[in-house]
Design a protein around this motif. Structure first.
Motif, PDB file in Angstrom:
ATOM      1  N   ASN A   1       1.254  -3.889 -21.387  1.00 21.81           N
ATOM      2  CA  ASN A   1       2.712  -3.959 -21.434  1.00 21.81           C
ATOM      3  C   ASN A   1       3.244  -5.298 -21.952  1.00 21.81           C
ATOM      4  O   ASN A   1       4.328  -5.365 -22.527  1.00 21.81           O
ATOM      5  CB  ASN A   1       3.231  -3.692 -20.007  1.00 21.81           C
TER       6      ASN A   1
ATOM      7  N   TYR B   1       7.412  -9.050 -34.413  1.00 27.29           N
ATOM      8  CA  TYR B   1       7.403  -8.133 -33.259  1.00 27.29           C
ATOM      9  C   TYR B   1       7.266  -6.685 -33.749  1.00 27.29           C
ATOM     10  O   TYR B   1       6.402  -5.935 -33.275  1.00 27.29           O
ATOM     11  CB  TYR B   1       8.694  -8.318 -32.461  1.00 27.29           C
TER      12      TYR B   1
ATOM     13  N   SER C   1       4.336  -8.167 -13.666  1.00 31.01           N
ATOM     14  CA  SER C   1       5.087  -8.745 -12.546  1.00 31.01           C
ATOM     15  C   SER C   1       6.523  -8.267 -12.464  1.00 31.01           C
ATOM     16  O   SER C   1       7.145  -8.354 -11.407  1.00 31.01           O
ATOM     17  CB  SER C   1       5.036 -10.276 -12.604  1.00 31.01           C
TER      18      SER C   1
ATOM     19  N   ARG D   1       1.304 -14.331 -16.299  1.00 31.68           N
ATOM     20  CA  ARG D   1       1.036 -15.779 -16.218  1.00 31.68           C
ATOM     21  C   ARG D   1       1.417 -16.326 -14.856  1.00 31.68           C
ATOM     22  O   ARG D   1       0.666 -17.069 -14.249  1.00 31.68           O
ATOM     23  CB  ARG D   1       1.823 -16.520 -17.322  1.00 31.68           C
ATOM     24  N   ARG D   2       2.598 -15.956 -14.342  1.00 36.46           N
ATOM     25  CA  ARG D   2       3.080 -16.526 -13.065  1.00 36.46           C
ATOM     26  C   ARG D   2       2.473 -15.753 -11.893  1.00 36.46           C
ATOM     27  O   ARG D   2       2.653 -14.533 -11.807  1.00 36.46           O
ATOM     28  CB  ARG D   2       4.605 -16.453 -13.001  1.00 36.46           C
TER      29      ARG D   2
ATOM     30  N   THR E   1      15.199  -4.428 -18.392  1.00 36.41           N
ATOM     31  CA  THR E   1      14.210  -5.309 -17.757  1.00 36.41           C
ATOM     32  C   THR E   1      14.778  -6.728 -17.719  1.00 36.41           C
ATOM     33  O   THR E   1      15.719  -7.040 -18.459  1.00 36.41           O
ATOM     34  CB  THR E   1      12.920  -5.337 -18.601  1.00 36.41           C
TER      35      THR E   1
HETATM   36  N1  LIG Z   1      12.919  -4.121 -22.460  1.00 41.16           N
HETATM   37  C1  LIG Z   1      13.183  -3.472 -23.577  1.00 41.16           C
HETATM   38  O1  LIG Z   1      14.343  -3.231 -23.934  1.00 41.16           O
HETATM   39  C2  LIG Z   1      12.048  -2.972 -24.442  1.00 41.16           C
HETATM   40  C3  LIG Z   1      12.349  -2.213 -25.579  1.00 41.16           C
HETATM   41  C4  LIG Z   1      11.319  -1.757 -26.367  1.00 41.16           C
HETATM   42  C5  LIG Z   1      10.006  -2.049 -26.043  1.00 41.16           C
HETATM   43  N2  LIG Z   1       9.745  -2.805 -24.948  1.00 41.16           N
HETATM   44  C6  LIG Z   1       8.337  -3.123 -24.661  1.00 41.16           C
HETATM   45  O2  LIG Z   1       8.068  -2.964 -23.281  1.00 41.16           O
HETATM   46  C7  LIG Z   1       7.150  -3.949 -22.846  1.00 41.16           C
HETATM   47  C8  LIG Z   1       7.699  -4.689 -21.650  1.00 41.16           C
HETATM   48  O3  LIG Z   1       8.937  -5.204 -21.909  1.00 41.16           O
HETATM   49  P1  LIG Z   1       9.757  -5.903 -20.766  1.00 41.16           P
HETATM   50  O4  LIG Z   1      11.145  -6.029 -21.266  1.00 41.16           O
HETATM   51  O5  LIG Z   1       9.455  -5.254 -19.447  1.00 41.16           O
HETATM   52  O6  LIG Z   1       9.092  -7.355 -20.772  1.00 41.16           O
HETATM   53  P2  LIG Z   1       9.380  -8.550 -19.804  1.00 41.16           P
HETATM   54  O7  LIG Z   1      10.512  -8.261 -18.901  1.00 41.16           O
HETATM   55  O8  LIG Z   1       9.452  -9.726 -20.695  1.00 41.16           O
HETATM   56  O9  LIG Z   1       8.050  -8.556 -18.899  1.00 41.16           O
HETATM   57  C9  LIG Z   1       6.868  -8.778 -19.468  1.00 41.16           C
HETATM   58  C10 LIG Z   1       5.750  -8.909 -18.419  1.00 41.16           C
HETATM   59  O10 LIG Z   1       4.657  -9.430 -19.124  1.00 41.16           O
HETATM   60  C11 LIG Z   1       4.263 -10.690 -18.590  1.00 41.16           C
HETATM   61  N3  LIG Z   1       3.900 -11.559 -19.723  1.00 41.16           N
HETATM   62  C12 LIG Z   1       4.707 -12.005 -20.700  1.00 41.16           C
HETATM   63  N4  LIG Z   1       4.020 -12.812 -21.521  1.00 41.16           N
HETATM   64  C13 LIG Z   1       2.759 -12.874 -21.038  1.00 41.16           C
HETATM   65  C14 LIG Z   1       1.582 -13.558 -21.436  1.00 41.16           C
HETATM   66  N5  LIG Z   1       1.570 -14.397 -22.482  1.00 41.16           N
HETATM   67  N6  LIG Z   1       0.458 -13.384 -20.725  1.00 41.16           N
HETATM   68  C15 LIG Z   1       0.453 -12.583 -19.628  1.00 41.16           C
HETATM   69  N7  LIG Z   1       1.538 -11.908 -19.207  1.00 41.16           N
HETATM   70  C16 LIG Z   1       2.671 -12.061 -19.904  1.00 41.16           C
HETATM   71  C17 LIG Z   1       5.466 -11.205 -17.802  1.00 41.16           C
HETATM   72  O11 LIG Z   1       5.099 -12.066 -16.725  1.00 41.16           O
HETATM   73  P3  LIG Z   1       4.914 -13.659 -16.930  1.00 41.16           P
HETATM   74  O12 LIG Z   1       6.160 -14.149 -17.595  1.00 41.16           O
HETATM   75  O13 LIG Z   1       4.720 -14.201 -15.557  1.00 41.16           O
HETATM   76  O14 LIG Z   1       3.702 -13.848 -17.763  1.00 41.16           O
HETATM   77  C18 LIG Z   1       6.031  -9.898 -17.287  1.00 41.16           C
HETATM   78  O15 LIG Z   1       5.332  -9.494 -16.132  1.00 41.16           O
HETATM   79  C19 LIG Z   1       6.863  -4.842 -24.038  1.00 41.16           C
HETATM   80  O16 LIG Z   1       5.652  -4.417 -24.642  1.00 41.16           O
HETATM   81  C20 LIG Z   1       8.022  -4.585 -24.966  1.00 41.16           C
HETATM   82  O17 LIG Z   1       7.685  -4.760 -26.310  1.00 41.16           O
HETATM   83  C21 LIG Z   1      10.729  -3.289 -24.133  1.00 41.16           C
END
Ligand SMILES: NC(=O)c1ccc[n+]([C@@H]2O[C@H](COP(=O)([O-])OP(=O)(O)OC[C@H]3O[C@@H](n4cnc5c(N)ncnc54)[C@H](OP(=O)(O)O)[C@@H]3O)[C@@H](O)[C@H]2O)c1
Length: 265
Positions: A91, A156, A17, A40-41, A191
Protein backbone atom coordinates in the motif's frame (compact mmCIF):
# COMPACT_ATOMS: atom_id res chain seq x y z
CA UNK A 1 -14.61 -19.68 2.95
CA UNK A 2 -13.04 -16.60 4.52
CA UNK A 3 -9.66 -15.14 3.56
CA UNK A 4 -7.82 -17.04 6.31
CA UNK A 5 -9.30 -20.38 5.21
CA UNK A 6 -8.62 -19.59 1.56
CA UNK A 7 -5.08 -18.18 1.74
CA UNK A 8 -3.53 -19.03 5.12
CA UNK A 9 -2.79 -17.61 8.52
CA UNK A 10 -0.70 -14.44 8.16
CA UNK A 11 -1.09 -11.24 6.14
CA UNK A 12 1.58 -8.60 5.63
CA UNK A 13 0.46 -5.01 5.01
CA UNK A 14 3.21 -2.66 3.83
CA UNK A 15 2.26 0.94 4.62
CA UNK A 16 -0.22 -0.03 7.31
CA UNK A 17 -0.28 2.58 10.04
CA UNK A 18 -3.07 4.77 8.66
CA UNK A 19 -5.43 5.33 5.77
CA UNK A 20 -6.09 2.52 3.30
CA UNK A 21 -3.31 0.33 4.75
CA UNK A 22 -4.83 0.47 8.24
CA UNK A 23 -8.24 -0.35 6.73
CA UNK A 24 -6.78 -3.45 5.03
CA UNK A 25 -5.11 -4.50 8.28
CA UNK A 26 -8.38 -4.08 10.19
CA UNK A 27 -10.40 -6.07 7.64
CA UNK A 28 -7.85 -8.90 7.62
CA UNK A 29 -7.71 -8.96 11.43
CA UNK A 30 -11.51 -9.16 11.53
CA UNK A 31 -11.22 -12.32 9.38
CA UNK A 32 -8.93 -13.78 12.05
CA UNK A 33 -5.60 -13.41 10.22
CA UNK A 34 -2.43 -12.69 12.14
CA UNK A 35 -0.66 -9.61 10.84
CA UNK A 36 2.72 -8.18 10.02
CA UNK A 37 2.38 -4.43 9.62
CA UNK A 38 5.08 -2.14 8.22
CA UNK A 39 5.65 1.62 8.14
CA UNK A 40 8.46 4.01 9.06
CA UNK A 41 6.93 5.37 12.30
CA UNK A 42 6.71 2.72 14.98
CA UNK A 43 4.32 4.51 17.34
CA UNK A 44 1.21 4.62 15.10
CA UNK A 45 1.94 1.04 14.04
CA UNK A 46 2.04 -0.12 17.66
CA UNK A 47 -1.18 1.77 18.47
CA UNK A 48 -2.94 -0.02 15.62
CA UNK A 49 -1.40 -3.34 16.67
CA UNK A 50 -2.70 -2.96 20.25
CA UNK A 51 -6.17 -2.08 19.03
CA UNK A 52 -6.35 -5.06 16.65
CA UNK A 53 -4.85 -7.54 19.14
CA UNK A 54 -7.40 -6.56 21.80
CA UNK A 55 -10.37 -6.48 19.47
CA UNK A 56 -9.75 -9.59 17.38
CA UNK A 57 -7.43 -11.74 19.56
CA UNK A 58 -4.81 -12.08 16.83
CA UNK A 59 -1.01 -11.77 16.76
CA UNK A 60 0.50 -8.64 15.25
CA UNK A 61 4.17 -8.04 14.49
CA UNK A 62 5.26 -4.45 13.79
CA UNK A 63 8.24 -3.70 11.54
CA UNK A 64 9.62 -0.19 11.25
CA UNK A 65 11.26 0.02 7.83
CA UNK A 66 11.71 2.68 5.16
CA UNK A 67 10.49 0.84 2.07
CA UNK A 68 12.06 3.46 -0.21
CA UNK A 69 15.53 2.08 0.63
CA UNK A 70 17.02 -0.28 -1.96
CA UNK A 71 17.65 -3.02 0.62
CA UNK A 72 14.11 -2.81 2.16
CA UNK A 73 13.04 -6.27 0.97
CA UNK A 74 16.11 -7.86 2.52
CA UNK A 75 15.44 -6.02 5.83
CA UNK A 76 11.80 -7.17 5.82
CA UNK A 77 12.83 -10.77 5.09
CA UNK A 78 15.33 -10.68 7.97
CA UNK A 79 12.74 -9.20 10.35
CA UNK A 80 10.25 -11.93 9.41
CA UNK A 81 12.74 -14.58 10.51
CA UNK A 82 11.13 -17.33 8.41
CA UNK A 83 7.48 -16.42 9.15
CA UNK A 84 5.25 -17.51 6.23
CA UNK A 85 3.21 -14.77 4.56
CA UNK A 86 -0.10 -15.92 3.03
CA UNK A 87 -1.39 -12.56 1.81
CA UNK A 88 0.59 -9.44 0.86
CA UNK A 89 -0.93 -5.97 0.59
CA UNK A 90 1.50 -3.38 -0.81
CA UNK A 91 0.00 0.00 0.00
CA UNK A 92 2.86 2.45 0.71
CA UNK A 93 3.53 5.05 -1.96
CA UNK A 94 5.09 8.43 -2.52
CA UNK A 95 3.77 11.09 -4.89
CA UNK A 96 5.41 14.40 -5.66
CA UNK A 97 2.80 16.77 -6.99
CA UNK A 98 4.18 19.46 -9.28
CA UNK A 99 6.42 19.99 -12.30
CA UNK A 100 8.68 17.00 -13.07
CA UNK A 101 11.80 19.18 -13.22
CA UNK A 102 11.21 20.71 -9.77
CA UNK A 103 12.19 17.45 -8.06
CA UNK A 104 15.71 16.07 -7.94
CA UNK A 105 16.83 12.80 -9.48
CA UNK A 106 17.17 11.50 -5.89
CA UNK A 107 13.50 12.35 -5.14
CA UNK A 108 12.30 10.61 -8.29
CA UNK A 109 14.49 7.59 -7.55
CA UNK A 110 13.09 7.37 -4.02
CA UNK A 111 9.53 7.34 -5.40
CA UNK A 112 10.53 4.72 -7.98
CA UNK A 113 11.98 2.42 -5.31
CA UNK A 114 9.05 2.81 -2.90
CA UNK A 115 6.36 2.55 -5.57
CA UNK A 116 7.92 0.00 -7.95
CA UNK A 117 11.12 -1.73 -6.86
CA UNK A 118 10.09 -2.75 -3.34
CA UNK A 119 6.67 -4.10 -4.36
CA UNK A 120 8.33 -5.92 -7.27
CA UNK A 121 10.89 -7.51 -4.93
CA UNK A 122 8.29 -8.44 -2.29
CA UNK A 123 6.01 -9.98 -4.93
CA UNK A 124 8.99 -11.97 -6.26
CA UNK A 125 9.91 -13.13 -2.74
CA UNK A 126 6.45 -14.05 -1.44
CA UNK A 127 5.04 -15.06 -4.85
CA UNK A 128 7.54 -17.90 -5.09
CA UNK A 129 6.69 -19.21 -1.61
CA UNK A 130 2.95 -18.90 -2.28
CA UNK A 131 3.31 -20.73 -5.61
CA UNK A 132 5.22 -23.54 -3.94
CA UNK A 133 2.49 -23.81 -1.27
CA UNK A 134 -0.25 -23.62 -3.94
CA UNK A 135 -2.08 -20.80 -2.17
CA UNK A 136 -1.70 -17.15 -1.35
CA UNK A 137 -2.72 -13.68 -2.47
CA UNK A 138 -1.29 -10.27 -3.36
CA UNK A 139 -2.93 -6.85 -3.50
CA UNK A 140 -1.04 -4.00 -5.19
CA UNK A 141 -2.47 -0.56 -4.48
CA UNK A 142 -2.50 1.64 -7.52
CA UNK A 143 -4.47 4.65 -8.70
CA UNK A 144 -6.72 6.07 -11.42
CA UNK A 145 -3.57 7.96 -12.45
CA UNK A 146 -2.29 4.63 -13.85
CA UNK A 147 -4.58 4.73 -16.89
CA UNK A 148 -3.12 7.71 -18.77
CA UNK A 149 -0.35 10.29 -18.60
CA UNK A 150 -1.00 12.57 -15.63
CA UNK A 151 0.83 15.90 -15.81
CA UNK A 152 2.25 17.15 -12.47
CA UNK A 153 2.04 13.57 -11.18
CA UNK A 154 4.31 12.13 -13.84
CA UNK A 155 6.49 9.74 -11.83
CA UNK A 156 3.66 8.69 -9.50
CA UNK A 157 1.35 7.91 -12.45
CA UNK A 158 4.09 5.97 -14.26
CA UNK A 159 4.89 3.89 -11.17
CA UNK A 160 1.20 3.17 -10.62
CA UNK A 161 0.88 1.98 -14.24
CA UNK A 162 3.80 -0.38 -13.52
CA UNK A 163 1.90 -1.91 -10.58
CA UNK A 164 -1.31 -2.40 -12.54
CA UNK A 165 0.49 -4.06 -15.44
CA UNK A 166 2.54 -6.23 -13.06
CA UNK A 167 -0.57 -7.44 -11.21
CA UNK A 168 -2.55 -8.08 -14.40
CA UNK A 169 0.36 -9.98 -15.98
CA UNK A 170 0.89 -12.17 -12.92
CA UNK A 171 -2.86 -12.75 -12.59
CA UNK A 172 -2.64 -14.47 -15.98
CA UNK A 173 0.54 -16.40 -15.15
CA UNK A 174 -0.74 -17.55 -11.77
CA UNK A 175 -4.41 -18.13 -12.45
CA UNK A 176 -4.19 -21.93 -12.09
CA UNK A 177 -1.62 -21.89 -9.27
CA UNK A 178 -3.85 -21.08 -6.30
CA UNK A 179 -2.21 -17.65 -5.96
CA UNK A 180 -4.49 -14.65 -6.55
CA UNK A 181 -3.26 -11.15 -7.37
CA UNK A 182 -5.17 -7.93 -7.95
CA UNK A 183 -4.37 -4.29 -8.70
CA UNK A 184 -6.64 -1.95 -6.75
CA UNK A 185 -7.02 1.26 -8.78
CA UNK A 186 -8.24 3.81 -6.23
CA UNK A 187 -9.69 7.23 -6.85
CA UNK A 188 -9.70 9.98 -4.22
CA UNK A 189 -9.90 8.38 -0.76
CA UNK A 190 -10.19 10.24 2.56
CA UNK A 191 -6.83 9.18 4.07
CA UNK A 192 -4.53 11.38 6.16
CA UNK A 193 -2.19 11.55 3.14
CA UNK A 194 -4.98 12.77 0.86
CA UNK A 195 -6.35 15.26 3.40
CA UNK A 196 -2.87 16.66 4.13
CA UNK A 197 -2.42 17.40 0.42
CA UNK A 198 -5.36 19.90 0.72
CA UNK A 199 -6.93 19.27 -2.69
CA UNK A 200 -9.32 21.91 -4.07
CA UNK A 201 -12.65 20.85 -5.56
CA UNK A 202 -12.40 21.16 -9.34
CA UNK A 203 -16.10 20.66 -10.10
CA UNK A 204 -15.31 18.50 -13.15
CA UNK A 205 -14.85 14.73 -13.07
CA UNK A 206 -14.80 14.65 -9.29
CA UNK A 207 -16.54 11.48 -8.13
CA UNK A 208 -17.29 11.03 -4.41
CA UNK A 209 -14.25 10.72 -2.14
CA UNK A 210 -14.40 7.21 -0.67
CA UNK A 211 -13.55 6.13 2.87
CA UNK A 212 -10.47 3.89 3.27
CA UNK A 213 -12.66 1.06 4.64
CA UNK A 214 -14.80 1.08 1.47
CA UNK A 215 -11.65 0.70 -0.65
CA UNK A 216 -10.21 -2.17 1.40
CA UNK A 217 -13.54 -4.02 1.68
CA UNK A 218 -14.33 -3.72 -2.04
CA UNK A 219 -10.82 -4.84 -2.97
CA UNK A 220 -10.82 -7.92 -0.76
CA UNK A 221 -14.23 -8.90 -2.18
CA UNK A 222 -12.86 -8.66 -5.75
CA UNK A 223 -9.59 -10.48 -4.93
CA UNK A 224 -9.46 -13.74 -6.89
CA UNK A 225 -12.22 -12.64 -9.28
CA UNK A 226 -10.40 -10.22 -11.60
CA UNK A 227 -6.89 -8.94 -12.40
CA UNK A 228 -7.60 -5.30 -11.52
CA UNK A 229 -10.51 -3.09 -10.59
CA UNK A 230 -11.46 0.55 -10.01
CA UNK A 231 -12.84 1.52 -6.60
CA UNK A 232 -16.32 3.04 -6.42
CA UNK A 233 -19.03 3.49 -9.03
CA UNK A 234 -18.31 7.19 -9.68
CA UNK A 235 -14.66 6.45 -10.39
CA UNK A 236 -15.62 3.59 -12.73
CA UNK A 237 -17.95 5.84 -14.72
CA UNK A 238 -15.38 8.67 -14.96
CA UNK A 239 -12.70 6.19 -15.98
CA UNK A 240 -14.95 4.55 -18.58
CA UNK A 241 -15.62 7.93 -20.19
CA UNK A 242 -11.95 8.88 -20.17
CA UNK A 243 -10.61 5.53 -21.43
CA UNK A 244 -13.33 4.36 -23.81
CA UNK A 245 -15.04 7.49 -25.12
CA UNK A 246 -12.57 10.37 -25.11
CA UNK A 247 -9.61 10.58 -27.45
CA UNK A 248 -6.37 9.88 -25.54
CA UNK A 249 -5.15 13.45 -25.98
CA UNK A 250 -8.29 14.77 -24.31
CA UNK A 251 -8.00 12.33 -21.38
CA UNK A 252 -4.36 13.32 -20.80
CA UNK A 253 -5.29 17.02 -20.95
CA UNK A 254 -8.13 16.54 -18.47
CA UNK A 255 -5.91 14.67 -16.00
CA UNK A 256 -3.21 17.36 -16.18
CA UNK A 257 -5.70 20.25 -15.96
CA UNK A 258 -7.54 18.65 -13.02
CA UNK A 259 -4.31 18.02 -11.08
CA UNK A 260 -3.08 21.58 -11.80
CA UNK A 261 -6.34 23.06 -10.47
CA UNK A 262 -6.69 20.65 -7.52
CA UNK A 263 -3.20 21.40 -6.27
CA UNK A 264 -2.87 25.02 -7.50
CA UNK A 265 0.32 24.16 -9.47
N1 LIG B 1 -5.65 8.53 -0.77
C1 LIG B 1 -5.99 8.63 -2.04
O1 LIG B 1 -6.76 9.51 -2.44
C2 LIG B 1 -5.45 7.63 -3.04
C3 LIG B 1 -5.89 7.71 -4.37
C4 LIG B 1 -5.40 6.80 -5.28
C5 LIG B 1 -4.49 5.83 -4.89
N2 LIG B 1 -4.07 5.80 -3.60
C6 LIG B 1 -3.07 4.78 -3.24
O2 LIG B 1 -3.42 4.17 -2.01
C7 LIG B 1 -2.25 3.88 -1.26
C8 LIG B 1 -2.35 4.46 0.12
O3 LIG B 1 -2.62 5.80 0.08
P1 LIG B 1 -2.90 6.59 1.41
O4 LIG B 1 -3.49 7.89 1.01
O5 LIG B 1 -3.58 5.70 2.41
O6 LIG B 1 -1.41 6.86 1.91
P2 LIG B 1 -0.95 7.53 3.24
O7 LIG B 1 -2.09 8.09 4.00
O8 LIG B 1 0.14 8.44 2.83
O9 LIG B 1 -0.41 6.27 4.08
C9 LIG B 1 0.62 5.57 3.61
C10 LIG B 1 1.09 4.51 4.62
O10 LIG B 1 2.33 4.07 4.13
C11 LIG B 1 3.37 4.33 5.07
N3 LIG B 1 4.55 4.77 4.32
C12 LIG B 1 4.68 5.88 3.57
N4 LIG B 1 5.93 5.95 3.09
C13 LIG B 1 6.59 4.87 3.54
C14 LIG B 1 7.92 4.38 3.40
N5 LIG B 1 8.85 5.07 2.72
N6 LIG B 1 8.25 3.23 3.99
C15 LIG B 1 7.35 2.54 4.73
N7 LIG B 1 6.08 2.95 4.89
C16 LIG B 1 5.71 4.10 4.31
C17 LIG B 1 2.82 5.41 6.01
O11 LIG B 1 3.39 5.35 7.32
P3 LIG B 1 4.76 6.12 7.69
O12 LIG B 1 4.57 7.54 7.26
O13 LIG B 1 4.90 5.96 9.16
O14 LIG B 1 5.85 5.44 6.96
C18 LIG B 1 1.35 5.03 6.03
O15 LIG B 1 1.14 3.99 6.96
C19 LIG B 1 -1.07 4.40 -2.06
O16 LIG B 1 -0.51 3.33 -2.80
C20 LIG B 1 -1.70 5.40 -3.01
O17 LIG B 1 -0.99 5.52 -4.21
C21 LIG B 1 -4.51 6.68 -2.65
Amino acid sequence: MNLKQKYGNTALVAGASEGIGAAFATHLAAEGMDLVIIARRLQPLEQLADLLKNKFRINVKCISCDLSEFNATQLVEEALNGLDISLLVYNAALSYIGPFLKNSVEDHNRAAVLNMITPLNLVRLFGEKMSTRGKGAVVLMTSLACFQGSGYLAVYAATKAFNRILAESLWYEWKNSGVDIIACCAGATATPGYKNSHPEKTGFFTPRVLDPEEVADECLKKLGKQPSFITGRGNRIASFIMQKIMPRKMAVNIMGDTTRKMYRV
